[in-house]
Design an enzyme around this catalytic site. Structure first.
Site, short mmCIF file in Angstrom:
data_model
loop_
_atom_site.label_atom_id
_atom_site.label_comp_id
_atom_site.label_asym_id
_atom_site.label_seq_id
_atom_site.Cartn_x
_atom_site.Cartn_y
_atom_site.Cartn_z
CB CYS A 1 16.71 21.25 38.83
SG CYS A 1 16.36 19.83 38.89
CG HIS B 1 21.90 20.08 38.63
ND1 HIS B 1 21.00 20.13 39.50
CD2 HIS B 1 20.82 18.80 37.53
CE1 HIS B 1 20.24 19.67 39.66
NE2 HIS B 1 19.46 19.05 38.83
CD GLU C 1 24.15 22.32 40.25
OE1 GLU C 1 22.98 21.43 40.50
OE2 GLU C 1 24.18 23.17 39.70
#
Length: 168
Positions: A60, A145, A147
């Site tokens: 990001c 993202h 994660e």
């Protein structure tokens, strides 16, 4: 940490020389709010980390800082990417990942030197740049993202790539 790494968190304004003095196996530039153009100290730190040769991974805002450190401009998207259902294509094999995103800025791909930087991911919604990798240095980044879990695990292998770079 879930991959077994010992994580040391430093403030965003920490210069590269201070991070490198810690002798890290790799450096992760995390997400965060804001316009990357307003963070010249972070771009300078990213540039120093790139030059050092330490494995570097950004997501990001971290991706945007790496892009700027490599000479690319960033721009504000007409419609930011927000939510957990954004299709992103991995260009190496055409695989589509369903990703979580939360950003308003993007790296301008035409500003990157194709002799040094490979575009690795693109948005299937608006064709914007979603990932890059340096060809001759252990540097990679993604706009989305990995994660997060919209896919539910579509992007998790990206962390494996980073740990592979550190192991090399």
């Amino acid at each position: 940490a879930s991959y077994g790494a010992r994580v040391t968190v430093v403030p965003a304004d920490t210069p590269a020389r201070e991070v490198l003095a810690m002798k890290p196996d790799g450096v992760f530039l995390s997400n965060g709010p804001g316009d990357p153009a307003g963070l010249p100290y972070a771009v300078e730190a990213a540039r120093g980390l790139i030059e050092s040769g330490v494995p570097l991974f950004g997501i990001c805002l971290g991706h945007q800082l790496i892009g700027r450190a490599l000479g690319a401009e960033t721009y504000r998207l007409k419609f930011g990417h927000h939510g957990g259902n954004h299709p992103v294509q991995r260009l190496a094999d055409g695989k589509v990942l369903i990703t979580a995103q939360n950003h308003n800025y993007c790296v301008r791909p035409g500003d990157l030197n194709p002799d040094e930087v490979e575009i690795t991911y693109k948005s299937l919604n608006d064709d914007s740049l979603e990932g890059l990798r340096m060809k001759y240095k252990p540097v990679m980044s993604v706009q989305f993202h990995p994660e997060a879990a919209p896919g539910p695990h579509d992007g998790h292998d990206i962390f494996g790539e980073f740990f592979g770079m550190m192991n090399e």
